[in-house]
Design an enzyme around this catalytic site. Sequence first.
Site, PDB file in Angstrom:
ATOM      1  N   SER A 143       0.861  -1.180   0.000  1.00  0.00           N
ATOM      2  CA  SER A 143       0.000   0.000   0.000  1.00  0.00           C
ATOM      3  C   SER A 143       0.891   1.221   0.000  1.00  0.00           C
ATOM      4  CB  SER A 143      -0.886   0.001   1.254  1.00  0.00           C
ATOM      5  OG  SER A 143      -1.475   1.264   1.466  1.00  0.00           O
ATOM      6  N   TYR A 156      -2.445  -0.005  10.548  1.00  0.00           N
ATOM      7  CA  TYR A 156      -2.386  -0.417   9.143  1.00  0.00           C
ATOM      8  C   TYR A 156      -1.044  -0.011   8.535  1.00  0.00           C
ATOM      9  CZ  TYR A 156      -3.725  -0.837   4.205  1.00  0.00           C
ATOM     10  OH  TYR A 156      -3.785  -1.173   2.878  1.00  0.00           O
TER      11      TYR A 156
END
Length: 242
Positions: A143, A156
Amino acid sequence: MTQALNGTVALITGASGGIGSCIVRRLAQEGVNLALMGRDMEKLKKTAASLAGCGMQALLLPGDLLDDAYIAQCVSQVTAQFGRLDILVNNAGMALSCPFEKTTMAEFDRIMALNCRAPYLMCQAALPLLRRSPCGTILNIASVNAHKGYPLQSAYSASKHALAGFTKSLASELYRDGVRVHLISPGGVFTDMVRISRPDLTGEDMILPEDIAEIAAFLLLHRTNAVIDEICVHRAGKEPFL
């Protein structure tokens, strides 16, 4: 279809939806035999049904990536079914949008286990087969959070930074064995996971899961002397190089 991937075997986590199912369909177009890992058997069946007419085999492997035994069993089943493994795609993951001080240790442990520990164990289990392949390749889906930190995404971001660091180390360890390890780091991809974690996003100008599938196929199809370690992807409405 090209002939570059025809007859190879890929094992894909998170294969029943979002980016994973798009990668599955894209590789099926290249004649890749597929082992599909996911938690929901019915969703896996739906993904497999979308491959009708592609002329390849699909092995459905439902289970929980937080179960170490499941990971080992999946690789064993791939060995029994196909006798080889050429491609591992670590795609499964989870997001969490929560203020740092309200993030529980249970939430932190779960996101680290799924986003980093599971890919680590998948690579360990698959590596003996990948080493025997003439085109052994690992694709880790990270990501933009692997490089940046955003508010409300501390856990995250930590998990994706960890995955990126692991990928870099593994790539350095395996390249002399002929096993290539790539990292794909997308920005906002309009998937169900993003809809849940970022309800403020409407999908306008966002990256589509199909876009990431095309990038994955590009890396796998262009196995030349020119190696791309990582592809960072941002949506069209985002300022470049930030």
